[in-house]
Design a protein around this motif. Structure first.
Motif, mmCIF file in Angstrom:
data_model
loop_
_atom_site.group_PDB
_atom_site.id
_atom_site.type_symbol
_atom_site.label_atom_id
_atom_site.label_comp_id
_atom_site.label_asym_id
_atom_site.label_seq_id
_atom_site.Cartn_x
_atom_site.Cartn_y
_atom_site.Cartn_z
ATOM 1 N N GLN A 157 0.844 -1.195 0.000
ATOM 2 C CA GLN A 157 0.000 0.000 0.000
ATOM 3 C C GLN A 157 0.885 1.252 0.000
ATOM 4 O O GLN A 157 1.743 1.402 0.880
ATOM 5 N N GLU B 106 3.797 0.051 2.374
ATOM 6 C CA GLU B 106 3.748 -0.891 3.485
ATOM 7 C C GLU B 106 3.468 -2.271 2.911
ATOM 8 O O GLU B 106 2.550 -2.433 2.100
ATOM 9 N N VAL C 74 0.897 -8.921 4.378
ATOM 10 C CA VAL C 74 0.955 -10.316 3.955
ATOM 11 C C VAL C 74 -0.429 -10.856 3.596
ATOM 12 O O VAL C 74 -1.439 -10.460 4.194
ATOM 13 N N ARG C 75 -0.487 -11.717 2.603
ATOM 14 C CA ARG C 75 -1.695 -12.456 2.219
ATOM 15 C C ARG C 75 -1.306 -13.900 1.972
ATOM 16 O O ARG C 75 -0.170 -14.194 1.612
ATOM 17 N N PRO D 272 -4.779 -11.227 6.654
ATOM 18 C CA PRO D 272 -4.085 -11.493 7.918
ATOM 19 C C PRO D 272 -5.013 -11.857 9.081
ATOM 20 O O PRO D 272 -4.675 -12.727 9.877
ATOM 21 N N ASN E 203 5.760 -5.069 8.953
ATOM 22 C CA ASN E 203 5.149 -5.152 10.277
ATOM 23 C C ASN E 203 5.821 -6.221 11.130
ATOM 24 O O ASN E 203 6.020 -7.351 10.679
ATOM 25 N N ASP F 184 2.961 1.594 15.186
ATOM 26 C CA ASP F 184 1.701 1.332 14.488
ATOM 27 C C ASP F 184 0.505 1.407 15.443
ATOM 28 O O ASP F 184 0.667 1.247 16.650
ATOM 29 N N ASP F 185 -0.660 1.623 14.882
ATOM 30 C CA ASP F 185 -1.910 1.614 15.660
ATOM 31 C C ASP F 185 -1.839 2.565 16.838
ATOM 32 O O ASP F 185 -2.404 2.297 17.907
ATOM 33 N N GLN G 65 -6.372 3.984 12.347
ATOM 34 C CA GLN G 65 -7.452 4.390 11.437
ATOM 35 C C GLN G 65 -8.753 4.732 12.159
ATOM 36 O O GLN G 65 -9.548 5.520 11.656
ATOM 37 N N GLU H 189 -9.882 7.519 3.705
ATOM 38 C CA GLU H 189 -10.813 6.928 2.741
ATOM 39 C C GLU H 189 -11.470 7.952 1.827
ATOM 40 O O GLU H 189 -12.181 7.578 0.895
ATOM 41 N N TYR I 55 -7.440 3.908 1.440
ATOM 42 C CA TYR I 55 -8.113 3.473 0.222
ATOM 43 C C TYR I 55 -8.336 4.644 -0.734
ATOM 44 O O TYR I 55 -8.465 4.443 -1.942
ATOM 45 N N PRO J 228 -4.055 -1.831 -0.602
ATOM 46 C CA PRO J 228 -2.847 -2.653 -0.792
ATOM 47 C C PRO J 228 -3.025 -3.482 -2.070
ATOM 48 O O PRO J 228 -4.078 -4.089 -2.270
HETATM 49 P P1 C2E Z 1 -2.013 -2.643 10.087
HETATM 50 O O1 C2E Z 1 -0.528 -2.821 10.083
HETATM 51 O O2 C2E Z 1 -2.584 -1.628 10.980
HETATM 52 O O3 C2E Z 1 -2.384 -2.398 8.557
HETATM 53 C C1 C2E Z 1 -3.461 -1.577 8.146
HETATM 54 C C2 C2E Z 1 -4.652 -2.401 7.717
HETATM 55 O O4 C2E Z 1 -5.690 -1.496 7.319
HETATM 56 C C3 C2E Z 1 -4.388 -3.296 6.507
HETATM 57 O O5 C2E Z 1 -5.230 -4.443 6.627
HETATM 58 C C4 C2E Z 1 -4.869 -2.408 5.348
HETATM 59 O O6 C2E Z 1 -5.257 -3.145 4.209
HETATM 60 C C5 C2E Z 1 -6.046 -1.713 5.968
HETATM 61 N N1 C2E Z 1 -6.311 -0.401 5.366
HETATM 62 C C6 C2E Z 1 -5.436 0.424 4.745
HETATM 63 N N2 C2E Z 1 -6.050 1.555 4.342
HETATM 64 C C7 C2E Z 1 -7.341 1.453 4.699
HETATM 65 C C8 C2E Z 1 -8.498 2.308 4.534
HETATM 66 O O7 C2E Z 1 -8.438 3.396 3.987
HETATM 67 N N3 C2E Z 1 -9.670 1.857 5.056
HETATM 68 C C9 C2E Z 1 -9.767 0.650 5.680
HETATM 69 N N4 C2E Z 1 -10.958 0.286 6.149
HETATM 70 N N5 C2E Z 1 -8.703 -0.183 5.862
HETATM 71 C C10 C2E Z 1 -7.513 0.218 5.362
HETATM 72 P P2 C2E Z 1 -4.678 -5.920 6.369
HETATM 73 O O8 C2E Z 1 -3.778 -5.931 5.176
HETATM 74 O O9 C2E Z 1 -5.856 -6.834 6.369
HETATM 75 O O10 C2E Z 1 -3.766 -6.186 7.634
HETATM 76 C C11 C2E Z 1 -4.330 -6.287 8.922
HETATM 77 C C12 C2E Z 1 -3.269 -6.340 9.994
HETATM 78 O O11 C2E Z 1 -2.504 -7.558 9.892
HETATM 79 C C13 C2E Z 1 -2.222 -5.234 9.887
HETATM 80 O O12 C2E Z 1 -2.735 -4.056 10.443
HETATM 81 C C14 C2E Z 1 -1.086 -5.818 10.673
HETATM 82 O O13 C2E Z 1 -1.268 -5.635 12.057
HETATM 83 C C15 C2E Z 1 -1.218 -7.300 10.358
HETATM 84 N N6 C2E Z 1 -0.221 -7.676 9.327
HETATM 85 C C16 C2E Z 1 -0.307 -7.563 7.977
HETATM 86 N N7 C2E Z 1 0.805 -8.014 7.381
HETATM 87 C C17 C2E Z 1 1.626 -8.438 8.375
HETATM 88 C C18 C2E Z 1 2.947 -9.010 8.407
HETATM 89 O O14 C2E Z 1 3.618 -9.205 7.378
HETATM 90 N N8 C2E Z 1 3.467 -9.304 9.643
HETATM 91 C C19 C2E Z 1 2.772 -9.076 10.792
HETATM 92 N N9 C2E Z 1 3.372 -9.396 11.972
HETATM 93 N N10 C2E Z 1 1.550 -8.522 10.806
HETATM 94 C C20 C2E Z 1 0.981 -8.215 9.603
#
Ligand code: C2E
Ligand code: CA
Ligand code: CA
Ligand code: CA
Length: 277
Positions: free
Chosen positions: A44, A58, A61-62, A73, A116, A178-179, A202, A238, A257, A262
């Motif tokens: 993303q 950023e 992972v999928r 994730p 991450n 983060d967060d 977010q 968004e 978005y 992403p």
């Molecule tokens: P995160 O690091 O806080 O990543 C942001 C999440 O919000 C991502 O979801 C992203 O797709 C989503 N997002 C981005 N922009 C927007 C937006 O405008 N609106 C909305 N509603 N959502 C948005 P994703 O990809 O499903 O990842 C979820 C969480 O999984 C991540 O939150 C992170 O904590 C974890 N994650 C993802 N990849 C990895 C990784 O490689 N390693 C680890 N340890 N954790 C990961």
């Protein structure tokens, strides 16, 4: 096989066992995912709000599951943790992100990739050295990589977290929290840590467009971060209303978005090319 004399307890246990079988199968599938290269990364874009340019991406992972399709994730990371496979996943994600970074560099694209790290990465005291080795093996500068950690990473074992972050940062890798805003750590606590930026969760950004008080909270958090010498990133942008307000409040970077979801490396390449034209 069901008996008419089954007590509630038996019913409960049989349901529980069936659940256990599903988990076991998923666990085996998860190990396969790592050995059979089923984990992929989507990227993303992260926008510099001062210049409007793309400063990096950023990596998220999928899992390309052979039967279930593309998994996100939240559908498998808990299991990865429980199975003790987070270390392996992190290695895989770092490897893939840095391999992609080499390709971008060859194309003349100057993109920092953020990876991450889960709180369990703290167990790995050699992380800074291993990351350093992975970078130098690819001839990449430390600025090619950022690491995103969450507040639970910082709170789990403060001394250890500080030590690992200090060593990562000494090598030139930037650290993002983060967060931000969802955990228990305060800005006063973060002030003393070797970090570079805060990533505002977010949940603070979503209501900005309709709620003046939510917007005021974001504005003052940006000012506080700047007062501590930290950059601020907003995630979950968004719409144009949130984007414009963040620019007005002096927020440094944004993801969401509104700019791009992403996407695969191939789709990102098209997106970046279209943006320049
Ligand atoms: P995160 O690091 O806080 O990543 C942001 C999440 O919000 C991502 O979801 C992203 O797709 C989503 N997002 C981005 N922009 C927007 C937006 O405008 N609106 C909305 N509603 N959502 C948005 P994703 O990809 O499903 O990842 C979820 C969480 O999984 C991540 O939150 C992170 O904590 C974890 N994650 C993802 N990849 C990895 C990784 O490689 N390693 C680890 N340890 N954790 C990961
Ligand atoms: Ca993140
Ligand atoms: Ca986040
Ligand atoms: Ca999150």
């Amino acid at each position: 096989k069901a008996k008419s004399t089954l007590s509630g307890h038996h019913v409960y246990r049989s349901v529980d066992n069936r659940h256990g079988d599903v988990r076991l199968r998923t666990l085996q599938e998860l190990r396969l995912a790592l050995t059979e290269d089923q984990l992929i990364l989507h990227y993303q874009p992260k926008i510099n709000l001062t210049t409007g340019s793309v400063s990096g991406v950023e990596a998220l992972v999928r899992w390309e599951h052979p039967d279930r399709g593309l998994l996100f994730p939240d559908q498998f990371l808990t299991l990865v943790e429980e199975a003790g496979l987070m270390h392996a996943l992190t290695q895989e994600v770092l490897r893939k992100a840095l391999d992609q970074s080499v390709l971008w560099a060859a194309q003349g694209r100057n993109l920092t990739v953020a990876v991450n790290l889960s709180a369990s990465s703290l167990i790995d005291g050699d992380l800074p050295e291993r990351v350093g080795t992975m970078l130098s093996a690819r001839d990449l500068p430390a600025t090619a990589l950022m690491l995103e950690i969450t507040e639970d990473f910082l709170m789990a074992d403060r001394d250890r977290a500080r030590d690992i972050l200090t060593r990562l940062r000494a090598s030139g890798i930037k650290i993002s929290v983060d967060d931000f805003g969802t955990g228990y750590s305060s800005l006063a606590y973060l002030r003393d840590l070797p970090i570079d930026e805060l990533k505002l969760d977010q949940s603070f950004v979503f209501p900005m467009a309709d709620d003046a008080r939510a917007a005021a909270l974001v504005a003052s958090t940006i000012d506080l971060a700047h007062g501590l010498g930290l950059k601020m990133v907003a995630e979950g942008v968004e719409n144009s209303v949130a984007y414009d307000e963040l620019v007005r409040y002096g927020c440094d970077f944004a993801q969401g978005y509104f700019m791009s979801r992403p996407i695969s490396a191939a789709a990102l390449d098209e997106w970046l090319t279209a943006r320049l034209n």
